[in-house]
Design a protein around this motif. Structure first.
Motif, PDB file in Angstrom:
ATOM      1  N   ARG A 153      10.315 -54.811  -3.978  1.00  0.00           N
ATOM      2  CA  ARG A 153       9.879 -55.054  -2.602  1.00  0.00           C
ATOM      3  C   ARG A 153       8.446 -55.588  -2.595  1.00  0.00           C
ATOM      4  O   ARG A 153       8.126 -56.536  -1.862  1.00  0.00           O
ATOM      5  CB  ARG A 153       9.979 -53.775  -1.784  1.00  0.00           C
ATOM      6  N   ALA A 154       7.608 -55.007  -3.428  1.00  0.00           N
ATOM      7  CA  ALA A 154       6.225 -55.476  -3.513  1.00  0.00           C
ATOM      8  C   ALA A 154       6.160 -56.889  -4.083  1.00  0.00           C
ATOM      9  O   ALA A 154       5.367 -57.724  -3.623  1.00  0.00           O
ATOM     10  CB  ALA A 154       5.406 -54.514  -4.373  1.00  0.00           C
ATOM     11  N   ALA A 155       7.003 -57.176  -5.073  1.00  0.00           N
ATOM     12  CA  ALA A 155       7.000 -58.505  -5.684  1.00  0.00           C
ATOM     13  C   ALA A 155       7.534 -59.560  -4.715  1.00  0.00           C
ATOM     14  O   ALA A 155       7.093 -60.718  -4.738  1.00  0.00           O
ATOM     15  CB  ALA A 155       7.833 -58.492  -6.960  1.00  0.00           C
ATOM     16  N   ALA A 156       8.489 -59.184  -3.869  1.00  0.00           N
ATOM     17  CA  ALA A 156       9.032 -60.125  -2.887  1.00  0.00           C
ATOM     18  C   ALA A 156       8.024 -60.447  -1.805  1.00  0.00           C
ATOM     19  O   ALA A 156       8.063 -61.537  -1.213  1.00  0.00           O
ATOM     20  CB  ALA A 156      10.300 -59.546  -2.253  1.00  0.00           C
ATOM     21  N   THR A 157       7.106 -59.521  -1.519  1.00  0.00           N
ATOM     22  CA  THR A 157       6.129 -59.691  -0.436  1.00  0.00           C
ATOM     23  C   THR A 157       4.990 -60.573  -0.920  1.00  0.00           C
ATOM     24  O   THR A 157       4.072 -60.127  -1.610  1.00  0.00           O
ATOM     25  CB  THR A 157       5.602 -58.326   0.035  1.00  0.00           C
ATOM     26  N   VAL A 158       5.048 -61.832  -0.556  1.00  0.00           N
ATOM     27  CA  VAL A 158       4.032 -62.797  -0.983  1.00  0.00           C
ATOM     28  C   VAL A 158       2.704 -62.529  -0.272  1.00  0.00           C
ATOM     29  O   VAL A 158       1.629 -62.625  -0.872  1.00  0.00           O
ATOM     30  CB  VAL A 158       4.519 -64.229  -0.709  1.00  0.00           C
ATOM     31  N   TYR A 159       2.790 -62.192   1.025  1.00  0.00           N
ATOM     32  CA  TYR A 159       1.606 -61.809   1.800  1.00  0.00           C
ATOM     33  C   TYR A 159       1.989 -60.634   2.686  1.00  0.00           C
ATOM     34  O   TYR A 159       3.059 -60.635   3.301  1.00  0.00           O
ATOM     35  CB  TYR A 159       1.098 -62.969   2.676  1.00  0.00           C
ATOM     36  N   ILE A 190       9.174 -77.420  -2.397  1.00  0.00           N
ATOM     37  CA  ILE A 190       8.650 -76.117  -1.994  1.00  0.00           C
ATOM     38  C   ILE A 190       8.613 -75.206  -3.218  1.00  0.00           C
ATOM     39  O   ILE A 190       9.656 -74.983  -3.853  1.00  0.00           O
ATOM     40  CB  ILE A 190       9.521 -75.498  -0.882  1.00  0.00           C
ATOM     41  N   PRO A 191       7.453 -74.668  -3.575  1.00  0.00           N
ATOM     42  CA  PRO A 191       7.381 -73.791  -4.760  1.00  0.00           C
ATOM     43  C   PRO A 191       8.224 -72.534  -4.580  1.00  0.00           C
ATOM     44  O   PRO A 191       8.356 -72.002  -3.476  1.00  0.00           O
ATOM     45  CB  PRO A 191       5.885 -73.440  -4.839  1.00  0.00           C
ATOM     46  N   LEU A 192       8.833 -72.091  -5.656  1.00  0.00           N
ATOM     47  CA  LEU A 192       9.592 -70.840  -5.643  1.00  0.00           C
ATOM     48  C   LEU A 192       8.629 -69.662  -5.549  1.00  0.00           C
ATOM     49  O   LEU A 192       7.605 -69.624  -6.241  1.00  0.00           O
ATOM     50  CB  LEU A 192      10.448 -70.724  -6.898  1.00  0.00           C
ATOM     51  N   GLU A 193       8.961 -68.695  -4.695  1.00  0.00           N
ATOM     52  CA  GLU A 193       8.105 -67.523  -4.508  1.00  0.00           C
ATOM     53  C   GLU A 193       8.969 -66.268  -4.413  1.00  0.00           C
ATOM     54  O   GLU A 193      10.148 -66.333  -4.088  1.00  0.00           O
ATOM     55  CB  GLU A 193       7.278 -67.653  -3.218  1.00  0.00           C
ATOM     56  N   GLY A 194       8.363 -65.123  -4.659  1.00  0.00           N
ATOM     57  CA  GLY A 194       9.043 -63.856  -4.459  1.00  0.00           C
ATOM     58  C   GLY A 194       9.794 -63.395  -5.682  1.00  0.00           C
ATOM     59  O   GLY A 194       9.246 -63.383  -6.795  1.00  0.00           O
ATOM     60  N   ILE A 195      11.064 -63.043  -5.500  1.00  0.00           N
ATOM     61  CA  ILE A 195      11.868 -62.489  -6.591  1.00  0.00           C
ATOM     62  C   ILE A 195      13.207 -63.218  -6.659  1.00  0.00           C
ATOM     63  O   ILE A 195      13.678 -63.787  -5.684  1.00  0.00           O
ATOM     64  CB  ILE A 195      12.124 -60.975  -6.407  1.00  0.00           C
ATOM     65  N   ARG A 196      13.832 -63.166  -7.841  1.00  0.00           N
ATOM     66  CA  ARG A 196      15.134 -63.789  -8.031  1.00  0.00           C
ATOM     67  C   ARG A 196      16.261 -62.825  -7.666  1.00  0.00           C
ATOM     68  O   ARG A 196      16.168 -61.621  -7.915  1.00  0.00           O
ATOM     69  CB  ARG A 196      15.324 -64.228  -9.483  1.00  0.00           C
TER      70      ARG A 196
END
Length: 308
Positions: A153-159, A190-196
């Motif tokens: 959850r923390a890794a998915a939260t970009v901001y 669009i750059p990939l962000e968050g989690i897979r």
């Protein structure tokens, strides 16, 4: 079918491109037939959602006293090509909080890009009063975050904040706010962000697929099943990112991004209603088909190559 006018759509209430027919200036029979084509092209739930955007736009115009600018038919409608069982053709509907593009070729259908939004997200009085729109998508987003272990959850939260001091300059667009795939962003990298999705627990992966299906629900049964097979085939390569809070009632942004899908949901500040902070009842959503198949263009090019 190669016309640049496919790309001349926009979300604002003021008319930027006068492509096709402006429905509010057409006879009732023309409006009826245009909506009949939209209804025949989409699933029942998909047409209901698209029509709800138009009805809510009219409701907003009544609430703020701007019926000549915001009304049920302040939308442009255009045809591309000639309707045919094999050769490519399509239609486009766009205006405030609603832009839909449909391409049909050889029994295949692409409905993309799609922009749908609502301010407010519910008609609470009058003949069209009904339940709020986008409730399922909002619930699925918070359900997915709840299904993730704390580290993911923390890794998915970009901001953590919707307007975050850690954001680089330009991350908040004056019109699109957090959206990256809105109008005039065709084929944006669009750059990939968050989690897979590959790293998510199975429950979260299934919710991710439900979010994807909610975005492609405008498609009728056959094309939707084909689209979901495509999305599942790329599930491990799908990324999920989040901005904002993740508790029920929080405002947030999230994005699903894969080689075959970009789906965004964002809560926005007020434009016509009297508030200057982000609110749960002003929502924008965007659906894109990356790598060249927005507007069904990859299918059109393949058909042209085969048929000269």
């Amino acid at each position: 079918m190669d016309a640049v006018e496919w790309q001349t759509w926009a979300n604002p209430e003021f008319l930027q491109f006068d492509t096709g027919l402006r429905l509010e200036f057409q006879p009732p029979d023309v409006r009826k037939k245009a909506l009949a084509l939209v209804e025949a092209s989409l699933s029942p739930d998909g047409f209901r959602l698209v029509h709800d955007m138009m009805l809510i736009n009219g409701f907003l115009g009544e609430v703020v006293g701007l019926e000549t600018i915001l009304n049920e038919f302040s939308y442009n409608f255009a045809l591309y090509g000639s309707p045919d069982a094999e050769a490519p053709w399509g239609w486009q509907l766009f205006g405030h909080h609603c832009a839909v593009h449909c391409l049909v070729v050889e029994g295949r259908m692409v409905v993309s890009p799609v922009f749908l939004g609502a301010e407010p997200n519910e008609i609470d009085e009058g003949p069209h009063a009904g339940r709020p729109v986008f409730t399922d998508r909002i619930r699925l987003g918070t359900d997915l975050m709840a299904a993730l272990p704390s580290d993911l959850r923390a890794a998915a939260t970009v901001y953590r904040r919707m307007v975050d001091p850690g954001m680089p300059p330009g991350r908040i667009h004056p019109g699109d706010e957090r959206h990256l795939a809105g109008a005039f962003q065709d084929n944006r990298v669009i750059p990939l962000e968050g989690i897979r999705a590959a790293d998510m627990p199975e429950q979260a992966r299934q919710i991710l697929l439900q979010i994807a299906e909610s975005f492609v629900s405008l498609l009728t049964d056959g094309p939707r099943a084909a689209r979901m097979r495509e999305i599942r085939d790329h599930l491990d390569a799908t990324w999920f990112s989040w901005i904002g809070g993740h508790e029920v009632g929080d405002v947030f942004y999230h994005r699903l991004q894969s080689p075959v899908l970009i789906a965004e949901l964002d809560h926005h500040c007020g434009v016509f209603l009297d508030y200057d902070t982000l609110q749960p009842f002003h929502i924008h959503t965007v659906l894109r088909t990356p790598h060249g198949n927005d507007y069904g263009r990859a299918h059109v090019r393949a058909w042209q190559a085969r048929n000269g």
